[in-house]
Design a protein around this motif. Sequence first.
Motif, PDB file in Angstrom:
ATOM      1  N   ALA A  78     -17.460  15.330   5.513  1.00 42.06           N
ATOM      2  CA  ALA A  78     -18.361  16.097   4.584  1.00 42.06           C
ATOM      3  C   ALA A  78     -18.419  17.279   4.659  1.00 42.06           C
ATOM      4  CB  ALA A  78     -19.557  15.246   4.678  1.00 42.06           C
ATOM      5  N   ARG A  79     -18.570  18.071   3.549  1.00 38.53           N
ATOM      6  CA  ARG A  79     -18.866  19.549   3.572  1.00 38.53           C
ATOM      7  C   ARG A  79     -20.381  19.634   3.593  1.00 38.53           C
ATOM      8  NH1 ARG A  79     -17.126  24.250   0.375  1.00 38.53           N
ATOM      9  NH2 ARG A  79     -18.865  23.720  -1.004  1.00 38.53           N
ATOM     10  N   ARG A  80     -20.989  20.475   4.589  1.00 37.06           N
ATOM     11  CA  ARG A  80     -22.538  20.172   4.862  1.00 37.06           C
ATOM     12  C   ARG A  80     -23.171  21.771   4.809  1.00 37.06           C
ATOM     13  NH1 ARG A  80     -20.689  16.910   9.597  1.00 37.06           N
ATOM     14  NH2 ARG A  80     -21.011  14.829   8.900  1.00 37.06           N
ATOM     15  N   PHE A  81     -24.405  21.882   4.130  1.00 39.32           N
ATOM     16  CA  PHE A  81     -25.046  23.056   4.284  1.00 39.32           C
ATOM     17  C   PHE A  81     -26.360  22.657   4.686  1.00 39.32           C
ATOM     18  CE2 PHE A  81     -21.729  23.320   0.971  1.00 39.32           C
ATOM     19  CZ  PHE A  81     -21.120  24.712   1.169  1.00 39.32           C
ATOM     20  N   PHE A  82     -26.902  23.685   5.436  1.00 37.21           N
ATOM     21  CA  PHE A  82     -28.503  23.389   6.278  1.00 37.21           C
ATOM     22  C   PHE A  82     -29.381  24.565   5.808  1.00 37.21           C
ATOM     23  CE2 PHE A  82     -24.821  21.905   8.434  1.00 37.21           C
ATOM     24  CZ  PHE A  82     -25.210  20.557   8.842  1.00 37.21           C
ATOM     25  N   PHE A  83     -30.185  24.106   4.966  1.00 40.70           N
ATOM     26  CA  PHE A  83     -31.227  24.990   4.486  1.00 40.70           C
ATOM     27  C   PHE A  83     -32.404  25.211   5.506  1.00 40.70           C
ATOM     28  CE2 PHE A  83     -28.900  23.431   0.926  1.00 40.70           C
ATOM     29  CZ  PHE A  83     -28.907  24.592   0.097  1.00 40.70           C
ATOM     30  N   THR A  84     -32.498  26.580   5.733  1.00 40.72           N
ATOM     31  CA  THR A  84     -33.469  26.912   6.728  1.00 40.72           C
ATOM     32  C   THR A  84     -34.181  28.329   6.239  1.00 40.72           C
ATOM     33  OG1 THR A  84     -33.824  27.475   8.929  1.00 40.72           O
ATOM     34  CG2 THR A  84     -31.489  27.920   7.939  1.00 40.72           C
ATOM     35  N   THR A  85     -35.135  28.765   6.831  1.00 37.15           N
ATOM     36  CA  THR A  85     -35.723  30.124   6.865  1.00 37.15           C
ATOM     37  C   THR A  85     -35.172  30.830   8.017  1.00 37.15           C
ATOM     38  OG1 THR A  85     -37.694  29.459   7.964  1.00 37.15           O
ATOM     39  CG2 THR A  85     -37.686  29.139   5.805  1.00 37.15           C
ATOM     40  N   LYS A  86     -34.283  30.254   8.855  1.00 44.30           N
ATOM     41  CA  LYS A  86     -33.892  31.082  10.043  1.00 44.30           C
ATOM     42  C   LYS A  86     -32.559  31.703   9.794  1.00 44.30           C
ATOM     43  CE  LYS A  86     -36.750  28.463  12.968  1.00 44.30           C
ATOM     44  NZ  LYS A  86     -37.325  27.262  12.406  1.00 44.30           N
ATOM     45  N   THR A  87     -32.138  31.877   8.788  1.00 42.78           N
ATOM     46  CA  THR A  87     -31.045  32.740   8.395  1.00 42.78           C
ATOM     47  C   THR A  87     -31.032  33.579   7.437  1.00 42.78           C
ATOM     48  OG1 THR A  87     -28.510  32.326   7.954  1.00 42.78           O
ATOM     49  CG2 THR A  87     -29.847  30.932   6.626  1.00 42.78           C
ATOM     50  N   ARG A  88     -30.025  34.703   7.113  1.00 42.79           N
ATOM     51  CA  ARG A  88     -30.355  35.511   5.933  1.00 42.79           C
ATOM     52  C   ARG A  88     -29.313  35.271   4.898  1.00 42.79           C
ATOM     53  NH1 ARG A  88     -31.813  41.307   8.194  1.00 42.79           N
ATOM     54  NH2 ARG A  88     -32.754  41.237   6.308  1.00 42.79           N
ATOM     55  N   ARG A  89     -28.533  34.371   5.072  1.00 42.33           N
ATOM     56  CA  ARG A  89     -27.396  34.057   3.810  1.00 42.33           C
ATOM     57  C   ARG A  89     -27.922  33.303   3.139  1.00 42.33           C
ATOM     58  NH1 ARG A  89     -22.374  29.934   3.989  1.00 42.33           N
ATOM     59  NH2 ARG A  89     -21.463  30.620   2.038  1.00 42.33           N
ATOM     60  N   PRO A  90     -28.151  33.869   1.699  1.00 43.48           N
ATOM     61  CA  PRO A  90     -28.791  33.329   0.459  1.00 43.48           C
ATOM     62  C   PRO A  90     -28.135  32.152   0.090  1.00 43.48           C
ATOM     63  CG  PRO A  90     -27.886  35.368  -0.306  1.00 43.48           C
ATOM     64  CD  PRO A  90     -27.802  35.364   1.356  1.00 43.48           C
ATOM     65  N   TYR A  91     -28.757  31.153  -0.477  1.00 42.71           N
ATOM     66  CA  TYR A  91     -27.853  29.978  -1.064  1.00 42.71           C
ATOM     67  C   TYR A  91     -27.155  30.475  -2.293  1.00 42.71           C
ATOM     68  CZ  TYR A  91     -31.198  30.207  -4.902  1.00 42.71           C
ATOM     69  OH  TYR A  91     -32.096  30.823  -6.371  1.00 42.71           O
ATOM     70  N   TYR A  92     -27.388  31.352  -3.030  1.00 44.44           N
ATOM     71  CA  TYR A  92     -26.592  31.524  -4.190  1.00 44.44           C
ATOM     72  C   TYR A  92     -25.060  32.166  -3.902  1.00 44.44           C
ATOM     73  CZ  TYR A  92     -29.390  35.701  -3.454  1.00 44.44           C
ATOM     74  OH  TYR A  92     -30.329  36.674  -2.957  1.00 44.44           O
ATOM     75  N   SER A  93     -25.048  32.544  -2.374  1.00 38.64           N
ATOM     76  CA  SER A  93     -23.812  32.952  -1.969  1.00 38.64           C
ATOM     77  C   SER A  93     -22.880  31.934  -1.554  1.00 38.64           C
ATOM     78  CB  SER A  93     -24.252  33.960  -0.796  1.00 38.64           C
ATOM     79  OG  SER A  93     -24.399  33.083   0.370  1.00 38.64           O
ATOM     80  N   ALA A  94     -23.158  30.794  -1.658  1.00 39.52           N
ATOM     81  CA  ALA A  94     -22.218  29.619  -1.516  1.00 39.52           C
ATOM     82  C   ALA A  94     -21.726  28.900  -2.636  1.00 39.52           C
ATOM     83  CB  ALA A  94     -23.170  28.480  -0.732  1.00 39.52           C
ATOM     84  N   LYS A  95     -20.510  28.416  -2.509  1.00 40.21           N
ATOM     85  CA  LYS A  95     -19.813  27.795  -3.656  1.00 40.21           C
ATOM     86  C   LYS A  95     -20.076  26.404  -3.489  1.00 40.21           C
ATOM     87  CE  LYS A  95     -16.181  27.846  -6.768  1.00 40.21           C
ATOM     88  NZ  LYS A  95     -16.718  26.989  -7.599  1.00 40.21           N
ATOM     89  N   PHE A  96     -20.573  25.763  -4.123  1.00 41.99           N
ATOM     90  CA  PHE A  96     -20.850  24.224  -3.943  1.00 41.99           C
ATOM     91  C   PHE A  96     -19.965  23.534  -4.486  1.00 41.99           C
ATOM     92  CE2 PHE A  96     -25.478  25.831  -3.600  1.00 41.99           C
ATOM     93  CZ  PHE A  96     -25.649  25.786  -2.332  1.00 41.99           C
ATOM     94  N   ALA A  97     -19.673  22.125  -4.401  1.00 43.78           N
ATOM     95  CA  ALA A  97     -18.764  21.228  -4.819  1.00 43.78           C
ATOM     96  C   ALA A  97     -19.321  19.935  -5.028  1.00 43.78           C
ATOM     97  CB  ALA A  97     -17.463  21.336  -4.079  1.00 43.78           C
ATOM     98  N   PRO A  98     -18.971  19.233  -5.849  1.00 46.30           N
ATOM     99  CA  PRO A  98     -19.686  17.833  -5.949  1.00 46.30           C
ATOM    100  C   PRO A  98     -19.297  17.120  -4.693  1.00 46.30           C
ATOM    101  CG  PRO A  98     -18.288  18.470  -8.031  1.00 46.30           C
ATOM    102  CD  PRO A  98     -18.315  19.311  -7.082  1.00 46.30           C
ATOM    103  N   GLY A  99     -20.175  16.206  -4.391  1.00 46.76           N
ATOM    104  CA  GLY A  99     -20.134  15.392  -3.017  1.00 46.76           C
ATOM    105  C   GLY A  99     -20.463  16.181  -1.750  1.00 46.76           C
ATOM    106  N   ASP A 100     -21.063  17.485  -2.087  1.00 40.44           N
ATOM    107  CA  ASP A 100     -21.495  18.436  -0.952  1.00 40.44           C
ATOM    108  C   ASP A 100     -22.884  17.490  -0.327  1.00 40.44           C
ATOM    109  OD1 ASP A 100     -19.580  20.263  -0.767  1.00 40.44           O
ATOM    110  OD2 ASP A 100     -20.698  21.670  -1.746  1.00 40.44           O
ATOM    111  N   TRP A 101     -23.227  17.761   1.046  1.00 37.00           N
ATOM    112  CA  TRP A 101     -24.342  17.378   1.559  1.00 37.00           C
ATOM    113  C   TRP A 101     -25.419  18.550   1.829  1.00 37.00           C
ATOM    114  CZ3 TRP A 101     -24.882  12.416   3.644  1.00 37.00           C
ATOM    115  CH2 TRP A 101     -23.952  11.389   3.335  1.00 37.00           C
ATOM    116  N   PHE A 102     -26.640  18.603   1.213  1.00 37.90           N
ATOM    117  CA  PHE A 102     -27.520  19.582   1.610  1.00 37.90           C
ATOM    118  C   PHE A 102     -28.512  18.812   2.578  1.00 37.90           C
ATOM    119  CE2 PHE A 102     -27.502  21.723  -2.893  1.00 37.90           C
ATOM    120  CZ  PHE A 102     -25.970  22.128  -2.662  1.00 37.90           C
TER     121      PHE A 102
END
Length: 161
Positions: A78-102
Amino acid sequence: MPAVPALNIVLHQPEIPSNTGNIARTCLATGARLHLVKPLGFSIDDRQLKRAGLDYWHEVDVQLWESLDALFASTPAARRFFFTTKTRRPYYSAKFAPGDWFFFGRETKGLPETLLAENEPHCLTIPMDTVENGARSLNLSVSVGIAVFEARRQFAAEQAF
């Protein structure tokens, strides 16, 4: 319900039933699968959960997991993305694909620090002006909505060309 959901939304040890109910409604409306990792801070039969998810909780594609380890073992590719306040990388900088895991953490603590450290390149944040207004974070259901609809925006943009 599609055989392969457009997105997989993981709530790690959610505590507030109304947040989970609202997220379930978002998942139903967008064809996403909701994954709940135990322990939960409420019962799946909780009236508040069903009220927030309205009367179609039974239609939501929900999977319960005993632990994150069990989930990871069942989804090794699985392609996994972890949402947190403890990083500086904004969500809109990621390229998402169907089937991704948030992945989203508990309302009071977020995702475990060790998990974030092990997956640092895949951590994303929703930028906020916290210094000016004092907010620590957004409501969990709002955060999930922002992430899901950014992914849907990207999917729609790709289909337009």
